[in-house]
Design a protein around this motif. Structure first.
Motif, PDB file in Angstrom:
ATOM      1  N   VAL A  82     -30.866  -9.871 -19.647  1.00 21.12           N
ATOM      2  CA  VAL A  82     -31.031 -11.236 -20.160  1.00 21.12           C
ATOM      3  C   VAL A  82     -31.366 -12.179 -19.013  1.00 21.12           C
ATOM      4  O   VAL A  82     -32.260 -13.026 -19.133  1.00 21.12           O
ATOM      5  CB  VAL A  82     -29.771 -11.704 -20.913  1.00 21.12           C
ATOM      6  N   GLN A  83     -30.668 -12.046 -17.890  1.00 18.65           N
ATOM      7  CA  GLN A  83     -30.947 -12.892 -16.733  1.00 18.65           C
ATOM      8  C   GLN A  83     -32.378 -12.693 -16.253  1.00 18.65           C
ATOM      9  O   GLN A  83     -33.066 -13.654 -15.898  1.00 18.65           O
ATOM     10  CB  GLN A  83     -29.972 -12.572 -15.603  1.00 18.65           C
ATOM     11  N   ARG A  84     -32.841 -11.467 -16.264  1.00 21.55           N
ATOM     12  CA  ARG A  84     -34.221 -11.173 -15.835  1.00 21.55           C
ATOM     13  C   ARG A  84     -35.236 -11.796 -16.797  1.00 21.55           C
ATOM     14  O   ARG A  84     -36.234 -12.375 -16.363  1.00 21.55           O
ATOM     15  CB  ARG A  84     -34.409  -9.663 -15.754  1.00 21.55           C
ATOM     16  N   LEU A  85     -34.967 -11.681 -18.094  1.00 21.64           N
ATOM     17  CA  LEU A  85     -35.860 -12.287 -19.086  1.00 21.64           C
ATOM     18  C   LEU A  85     -35.933 -13.797 -18.889  1.00 21.64           C
ATOM     19  O   LEU A  85     -37.015 -14.393 -18.974  1.00 21.64           O
ATOM     20  CB  LEU A  85     -35.374 -11.969 -20.504  1.00 21.64           C
ATOM     21  N   CYS A  86     -34.798 -14.413 -18.605  1.00 18.41           N
ATOM     22  CA  CYS A  86     -34.770 -15.859 -18.387  1.00 18.41           C
ATOM     23  C   CYS A  86     -35.550 -16.230 -17.132  1.00 18.41           C
ATOM     24  O   CYS A  86     -36.339 -17.182 -17.134  1.00 18.41           O
ATOM     25  CB  CYS A  86     -33.329 -16.347 -18.269  1.00 18.41           C
ATOM     26  N   LYS A  87     -35.343 -15.480 -16.068  1.00 13.68           N
ATOM     27  CA  LYS A  87     -36.015 -15.770 -14.805  1.00 13.68           C
ATOM     28  C   LYS A  87     -37.533 -15.641 -14.939  1.00 13.68           C
ATOM     29  O   LYS A  87     -38.289 -16.380 -14.321  1.00 13.68           O
ATOM     30  CB  LYS A  87     -35.507 -14.837 -13.710  1.00 13.68           C
ATOM     31  N   GLU A  88     -37.989 -14.702 -15.772  1.00 10.67           N
ATOM     32  CA  GLU A  88     -39.426 -14.483 -15.987  1.00 10.67           C
ATOM     33  C   GLU A  88     -39.995 -15.415 -17.056  1.00 10.67           C
ATOM     34  O   GLU A  88     -41.124 -15.231 -17.496  1.00 10.67           O
ATOM     35  CB  GLU A  88     -39.667 -13.027 -16.383  1.00 10.67           C
ATOM     36  N   ASN A  89     -39.207 -16.405 -17.489  1.00 10.24           N
ATOM     37  CA  ASN A  89     -39.627 -17.388 -18.507  1.00 10.24           C
ATOM     38  C   ASN A  89     -40.034 -16.738 -19.821  1.00 10.24           C
ATOM     39  O   ASN A  89     -40.938 -17.222 -20.507  1.00 10.24           O
ATOM     40  CB  ASN A  89     -40.761 -18.273 -17.976  1.00 10.24           C
ATOM     41  N   ARG A  90     -39.365 -15.652 -20.191  1.00 11.44           N
ATOM     42  CA  ARG A  90     -39.674 -14.971 -21.445  1.00 11.44           C
ATOM     43  C   ARG A  90     -38.723 -15.369 -22.562  1.00 11.44           C
ATOM     44  O   ARG A  90     -38.904 -14.961 -23.696  1.00 11.44           O
ATOM     45  CB  ARG A  90     -39.650 -13.460 -21.232  1.00 11.44           C
ATOM     46  N   VAL A  91     -37.701 -16.179 -22.233  1.00 10.38           N
ATOM     47  CA  VAL A  91     -36.771 -16.682 -23.240  1.00 10.38           C
ATOM     48  C   VAL A  91     -37.071 -18.165 -23.431  1.00 10.38           C
ATOM     49  O   VAL A  91     -36.871 -18.972 -22.519  1.00 10.38           O
ATOM     50  CB  VAL A  91     -35.303 -16.472 -22.801  1.00 10.38           C
ATOM     51  N   GLU A  92     -37.545 -18.510 -24.611  1.00 12.29           N
ATOM     52  CA  GLU A  92     -37.957 -19.884 -24.882  1.00 12.29           C
ATOM     53  C   GLU A  92     -36.762 -20.827 -24.890  1.00 12.29           C
ATOM     54  O   GLU A  92     -35.759 -20.578 -25.554  1.00 12.29           O
ATOM     55  CB  GLU A  92     -38.662 -19.946 -26.233  1.00 12.29           C
ATOM     56  N   GLY A  93     -36.855 -21.882 -24.109  1.00 11.97           N
ATOM     57  CA  GLY A  93     -35.824 -22.901 -24.080  1.00 11.97           C
ATOM     58  C   GLY A  93     -34.660 -22.618 -23.148  1.00 11.97           C
ATOM     59  O   GLY A  93     -33.698 -23.381 -23.124  1.00 11.97           O
ATOM     60  N   ALA A  94     -34.720 -21.538 -22.375  1.00  7.63           N
ATOM     61  CA  ALA A  94     -33.618 -21.206 -21.470  1.00  7.63           C
ATOM     62  C   ALA A  94     -33.573 -22.183 -20.297  1.00  7.63           C
ATOM     63  O   ALA A  94     -34.606 -22.563 -19.747  1.00  7.63           O
ATOM     64  CB  ALA A  94     -33.774 -19.777 -20.949  1.00  7.63           C
ATOM     65  N   PRO A 119     -30.686 -21.431 -26.048  1.00  5.57           N
ATOM     66  CA  PRO A 119     -30.436 -21.992 -27.378  1.00  5.57           C
ATOM     67  C   PRO A 119     -29.924 -20.925 -28.351  1.00  5.57           C
ATOM     68  O   PRO A 119     -30.376 -19.778 -28.328  1.00  5.57           O
ATOM     69  CB  PRO A 119     -31.806 -22.512 -27.815  1.00  5.57           C
ATOM     70  N   GLN A 120     -28.975 -21.306 -29.200  1.00  9.09           N
ATOM     71  CA  GLN A 120     -28.342 -20.374 -30.139  1.00  9.09           C
ATOM     72  C   GLN A 120     -29.352 -19.684 -31.061  1.00  9.09           C
ATOM     73  O   GLN A 120     -29.185 -18.531 -31.398  1.00  9.09           O
ATOM     74  CB  GLN A 120     -27.320 -21.117 -31.008  1.00  9.09           C
ATOM     75  N   ASN A 121     -30.393 -20.403 -31.468  1.00  6.40           N
ATOM     76  CA  ASN A 121     -31.335 -19.864 -32.450  1.00  6.40           C
ATOM     77  C   ASN A 121     -32.482 -19.072 -31.830  1.00  6.40           C
ATOM     78  O   ASN A 121     -33.394 -18.658 -32.532  1.00  6.40           O
ATOM     79  CB  ASN A 121     -31.884 -20.984 -33.327  1.00  6.40           C
ATOM     80  N   THR A 122     -32.449 -18.848 -30.520  1.00  2.00           N
ATOM     81  CA  THR A 122     -33.510 -18.105 -29.855  1.00  2.00           C
ATOM     82  C   THR A 122     -33.442 -16.624 -30.234  1.00  2.00           C
ATOM     83  O   THR A 122     -32.363 -16.035 -30.252  1.00  2.00           O
ATOM     84  CB  THR A 122     -33.392 -18.232 -28.320  1.00  2.00           C
ATOM     85  N   VAL A 123     -34.601 -16.059 -30.562  1.00  2.37           N
ATOM     86  CA  VAL A 123     -34.651 -14.636 -30.895  1.00  2.37           C
ATOM     87  C   VAL A 123     -34.912 -13.822 -29.633  1.00  2.37           C
ATOM     88  O   VAL A 123     -35.499 -14.319 -28.667  1.00  2.37           O
ATOM     89  CB  VAL A 123     -35.732 -14.333 -31.955  1.00  2.37           C
ATOM     90  N   LYS A 124     -34.492 -12.591 -29.653  1.00  2.00           N
ATOM     91  CA  LYS A 124     -34.679 -11.694 -28.517  1.00  2.00           C
ATOM     92  C   LYS A 124     -36.173 -11.461 -28.308  1.00  2.00           C
ATOM     93  O   LYS A 124     -36.900 -11.121 -29.240  1.00  2.00           O
ATOM     94  CB  LYS A 124     -33.974 -10.370 -28.793  1.00  2.00           C
ATOM     95  N   PRO A 125     -36.667 -11.639 -27.065  1.00  2.00           N
ATOM     96  CA  PRO A 125     -38.078 -11.388 -26.786  1.00  2.00           C
ATOM     97  C   PRO A 125     -38.418  -9.906 -26.963  1.00  2.00           C
ATOM     98  O   PRO A 125     -37.560  -9.044 -26.780  1.00  2.00           O
ATOM     99  CB  PRO A 125     -38.247 -11.791 -25.319  1.00  2.00           C
ATOM    100  N   ASP A 126     -39.660  -9.639 -27.308  1.00  3.80           N
ATOM    101  CA  ASP A 126     -40.111  -8.249 -27.433  1.00  3.80           C
ATOM    102  C   ASP A 126     -40.065  -7.569 -26.077  1.00  3.80           C
ATOM    103  O   ASP A 126     -40.272  -8.198 -25.039  1.00  3.80           O
ATOM    104  CB  ASP A 126     -41.544  -8.192 -27.967  1.00  3.80           C
ATOM    105  N   ASP A 127     -39.814  -6.277 -26.095  1.00  5.41           N
ATOM    106  CA  ASP A 127     -39.767  -5.491 -24.864  1.00  5.41           C
ATOM    107  C   ASP A 127     -41.203  -5.187 -24.437  1.00  5.41           C
ATOM    108  O   ASP A 127     -41.913  -4.460 -25.122  1.00  5.41           O
ATOM    109  CB  ASP A 127     -38.988  -4.207 -25.095  1.00  5.41           C
ATOM    110  N   ALA A 128     -41.622  -5.747 -23.325  1.00  2.86           N
ATOM    111  CA  ALA A 128     -42.996  -5.583 -22.849  1.00  2.86           C
ATOM    112  C   ALA A 128     -43.269  -4.161 -22.377  1.00  2.86           C
ATOM    113  O   ALA A 128     -44.430  -3.786 -22.201  1.00  2.86           O
ATOM    114  CB  ALA A 128     -43.280  -6.568 -21.721  1.00  2.86           C
ATOM    115  N   ARG A 129     -42.223  -3.370 -22.178  1.00  2.00           N
ATOM    116  CA  ARG A 129     -42.417  -1.994 -21.724  1.00  2.00           C
ATOM    117  C   ARG A 129     -42.913  -1.097 -22.845  1.00  2.00           C
ATOM    118  O   ARG A 129     -43.461  -0.033 -22.606  1.00  2.00           O
ATOM    119  CB  ARG A 129     -41.106  -1.418 -21.181  1.00  2.00           C
TER     120      ARG A 129
END
Length: 62
Positions: free
Chosen positions: A21-33, A43-53
């Protein structure tokens, strides 16, 4: 006012590790983090980003 969850809470909600999760946030893949004093707020309503792998468009021809 927006409701936020910590990276730890997001990890439990999304069934992934805290580090992921920290990595996703650092890479700006979590909207609104937001990073406030080394704590990621998501944000509570944020959905899990798709796995780019994982590439969903690959067809396997055997």
């Amino acid at each position: 006012m927006f409701e936020y969850m910590t990276a730890q809470e997001a990890a439990e909600k999304w069934n992934v590790s805290l580090r992921w999760v920290q990595r996703l946030c650092k890479e700006n893949r979590v909207e609104g983090a937001l990073n406030v004093n080394r704590v990621w707020l998501i944000p509570q309503n944020t959905v899990k980003p798709d796995d780019a792998r994982k590439n969903k468009n690959i067809s396997k021809n055997l």
